[in-house]
Design a protein around this motif. Structure first.
Motif, PDB file in Angstrom:
ATOM      1  N   CYS A 103       0.256   5.988  -1.224  1.00  0.00           N
ATOM      2  CA  CYS A 103      -0.389   6.433  -0.627  1.00  0.00           C
ATOM      3  C   CYS A 103      -0.222   7.284   1.017  1.00  0.00           C
TER       4      CYS A 103
ATOM      5  N   CYS B 133      -3.204  10.938   3.648  1.00  0.00           N
ATOM      6  CA  CYS B 133      -4.110  11.981   3.495  1.00  0.00           C
ATOM      7  C   CYS B 133      -5.603  11.943   3.857  1.00  0.00           C
TER       8      CYS B 133
ATOM      9  N   CYS C 132      -9.673   8.753   1.347  1.00  0.00           N
ATOM     10  CA  CYS C 132     -10.441   7.867   1.387  1.00  0.00           C
ATOM     11  C   CYS C 132     -11.612   7.921   2.487  1.00  0.00           C
TER      12      CYS C 132
ATOM     13  N   CYS D  92      -9.059   8.914  -3.852  1.00  0.00           N
ATOM     14  CA  CYS D  92      -8.009   9.285  -3.935  1.00  0.00           C
ATOM     15  C   CYS D  92      -7.201  10.078  -4.461  1.00  0.00           C
TER      16      CYS D  92
HETATM   17  S1  SF4 Z   1      -7.099   8.452  -0.504  1.00  0.00           S
HETATM   18 FE1  SF4 Z   1      -6.602   7.511   1.105  1.00  0.00          FE
HETATM   19  S2  SF4 Z   1      -4.943   5.445   0.258  1.00  0.00           S
HETATM   20 FE2  SF4 Z   1      -5.253   7.565  -1.202  1.00  0.00          FE
HETATM   21  S3  SF4 Z   1      -3.337   9.064  -0.491  1.00  0.00           S
HETATM   22 FE3  SF4 Z   1      -4.717   9.369   0.979  1.00  0.00          FE
HETATM   23  S4  SF4 Z   1      -5.341   8.375   2.732  1.00  0.00           S
HETATM   24 FE4  SF4 Z   1      -3.806   7.262   1.029  1.00  0.00          FE
END
Ligand code: SF4
Ligand code: SF4
Ligand code: FES
Lengths: 142, 378
Positions: free
Chosen positions: B254, B257, B260, B327
């Motif tokens: 993770c 970012c 999600c 993700c």
């Molecule tokens: S989408 Fe969510 S779980 Fe995936 S890297 Fe980004 S913050 Fe992390």
């Protein structure tokens, strides 16, 4: 190891009840375990779940939230919201191995220094039996 | 008993037949616009707000892809209502998420005619675009997907895992349903579910016909398969991710970012605390954390982020799989969140999207409840 293990408890205490009770316990020379680290809140309803999570992730062995008895909250129902959130948090924490005994919500009246003293002793005992939180041992879990 | 009508679909004309239905809705002023999945240039399918019947030629309502949850889009359309009647084509997970947004006052269904389509699953966006380029059609998908998996052979892409474990192939709480489950190939049935739906039928002048005979059994069969699959996933996650250490491992990779939560239709905060100053720490704090631990993985607080999200929205999780799809590091978030949600929703006996009359667990509280939390009686 459990003989020497001194758990760290982070206690979020409502200013109007449990915090006053803790203060009273102090001024009445009722001794309660040193390992209770008190954070004074204006209401148990102000304890955002993220504070509880952060405390555990920072290695607390237990988290205690103290609020006014139902009906006595100075903001009418902050404590009832705290109770819903506690139920929710418990479900999440349990799933990830943080036992129910590590996270307490309790009602303590401002005049009840003895009850706060009892809670801290009781929780400390329970945590001694449980042993250290895995997160206080492996500090890379964060 | 609700009324059904058969939509005549001749060979190759699934989308033309559906376009004719929507065209008639626009022309007979049942609605001013239709929000419906349509092919985009040069590729991909996106929800498209169509006001001119001419725009309907590109539509593909059953295209097995959901690039963005329609609940999120409907929130944009109705947060400040247009005051104009709109028809919206949605899948079950999207309808359920929308109802949660309505409860949060971030959307409204007042001006909407909700059209629920039967859902046999969707592909990940990138997989879908490849299939689309190779000439796959929705009609072929619907035929192949009757086993609930949407793939004829192992080397073909499968539908999203979220869909394989979704026990809601049919949307509840809609006005109109477009039914394919339990219908013959080449058949789509329109079910006029609510009063609004029945009004639309009358306005459109469509006759009522007999319900498709095998529908109920076919729906039950799909539900059964998916529930069995779902329970396997729940058991696996509950066992495999039963400590915070294992949660850390599950979330390895993770990068904070926060895609999600952007993709999650029920992640409701207008401003996520994780992008505020609260989590913009001064440099010395990071160094002191490193001091305390000996080392500090950066970016920090990934675990705190996911756990916080669970406290905020797990009671509302509809299992749509958008988090997994978003993700960039292929973390299977939706299985994890659904497994957590199963516990938190059960605690409050809450089913997101079941009814607009059921208050969200964190929106209400009562003096006489949950005594077991403190275990104290006065
Ligand atoms: S989408 Fe969510 S779980 Fe995936 S890297 Fe980004 S913050 Fe992390
Ligand atoms: S957590 Fe994931 S599966 Fe659940 S509602 Fe949000 S995006 Fe959908
Ligand atoms: S003021 Fe004490 S719990 Fe609200």
């Amino acid at each position: 190891m459990n003989d020497t293990f001194e758990p760290t408890i982070v206690a979020f205490l409502c200013n109007w009840c449990t915090f006053t009770a803790a203060d009273l316990a102090g001024t009445s020379r009722l001794s309660y375990p040193q390992n209770v680290k008190i954070v004074r809140m204006m209401c148990s309803g102000m304890v955002d779940p993220v504070y509880v999570l952060k405390a555990f992730l920072e290695g607390a062995d237990g988290v205690y939230v103290g609020g006014c008895w139902p009906g006595d909250c100075h903001y009418i129902n902050g404590n009832l919201k705290a109770r819903r959130r506690a139920a929710l948090l418990t479900e999440i924490l349990k799933q990830f191995g943080i036992e129910e005994d590590r996270f307490w919500l309790r009602w303590v009246a401002a005049s009840d220094g003895i009850m706060f003293q009892e809670h801290s002793k009781e929780m400390t005992e329970k945590l001694r039996a449980l042993g250290p939180s895995p997160l206080s041992v492996d500090r890379t879990i964060a | 008993m609700t009324a059904y009508s058969k939509l005549s679909v001749t060979e190759g004309s699934l989308n033309e037949s559906l376009a004719a239905l929507f065209k008639s809705m626009l022309e007979k002023n049942v609605v001013d616009a239709v929000l419906v999945p349509a092919h985009q240039r040069p590729k991909g399918v996106m929800q498209t707000l169509i006001t001119e019947p001419g725009g309907l030629v590109q539509i593909d309502p059953f295209a097995p892809v959901v690039p963005v949850s329609t609940a999120t889009l409907v929130s944009k359309l109705t947060n400040v209502p247009s005051g104009r009647p709109l028809a919206v084509v949605m899948r079950s997970c999207e309808v359920r998420a929308l109802l949660e947004l309505v409860k949060l006052k971030q959307a409204s269904v007042e001006d909407l005619v909700l059209i629920g389509i039967d859902c046999l699953g969707r592909y990940e966006n990138a997989d879908y675009m490849k299939l689309e380029q190779n000439g796959s059609t929705s009609k072929a998908f619907l035929e192949a997907a009757r086993d609930g998996m949407g793939a004829k052979s192992a080397d073909e892409p499968h539908v999203a895992t979220a869909c394989k474990i979704c026990e809601y192939p049919v949307s509840d709480n809609v006005d109109i349903r477009l039914c394919v489950i339990g219908c013959e190939p080449n058949e789509v049935f329109i079910e006029w579910v609510s009063d609004k739906g029945e009004e639309a039928r009358k306005a459109l002048g469509i006759d009522v016909q007999e319900a498709p005979s095998g529908r109920k059994e076919a729906v039950e069969k799909i539900k059964k398969t998916r529930i069995a699959e779902r329970d396997k996933v729940f058991a696996d996650i509950h066992e495999r991710v039963n400590s915070l250490e294992k949660l850390r491992d599950y979330l390895a990779g993770c990068v904070n970012c926060y895609n999600c939560r952007v993709a999650c239709p029920v992640c409701y905060c207008k401003e996520c605390v994780f992008v505020t100053d609260t989590f913009r720490h001064p440099g010395d704090r990071y160094v002191s954390w490193a001091d305390k631990r000996g080392s500090l993985k950066m970016p920090t607080e990934s675990l705190l982020y996911h756990l916080t999200r669970m406290t905020h929205m797990s009671t509302l999780c509809v299992g749509c799989g958008q988090c997994t799809s978003a993700c960039p590091n292929n973390i299977e978030l939706s299985q994890l969140f659904r497994a957590v949600a199963q516990k938190t929703q059960a605690r409050f006996d809450y089913h997101p999207g079941r009814s607009l009359d059921e208050p969200q667990p964190l929106a209400v509280f009562y003096a006489e409840e949950l005594v077991e939390v403190t275990g104290q009686v006065k």
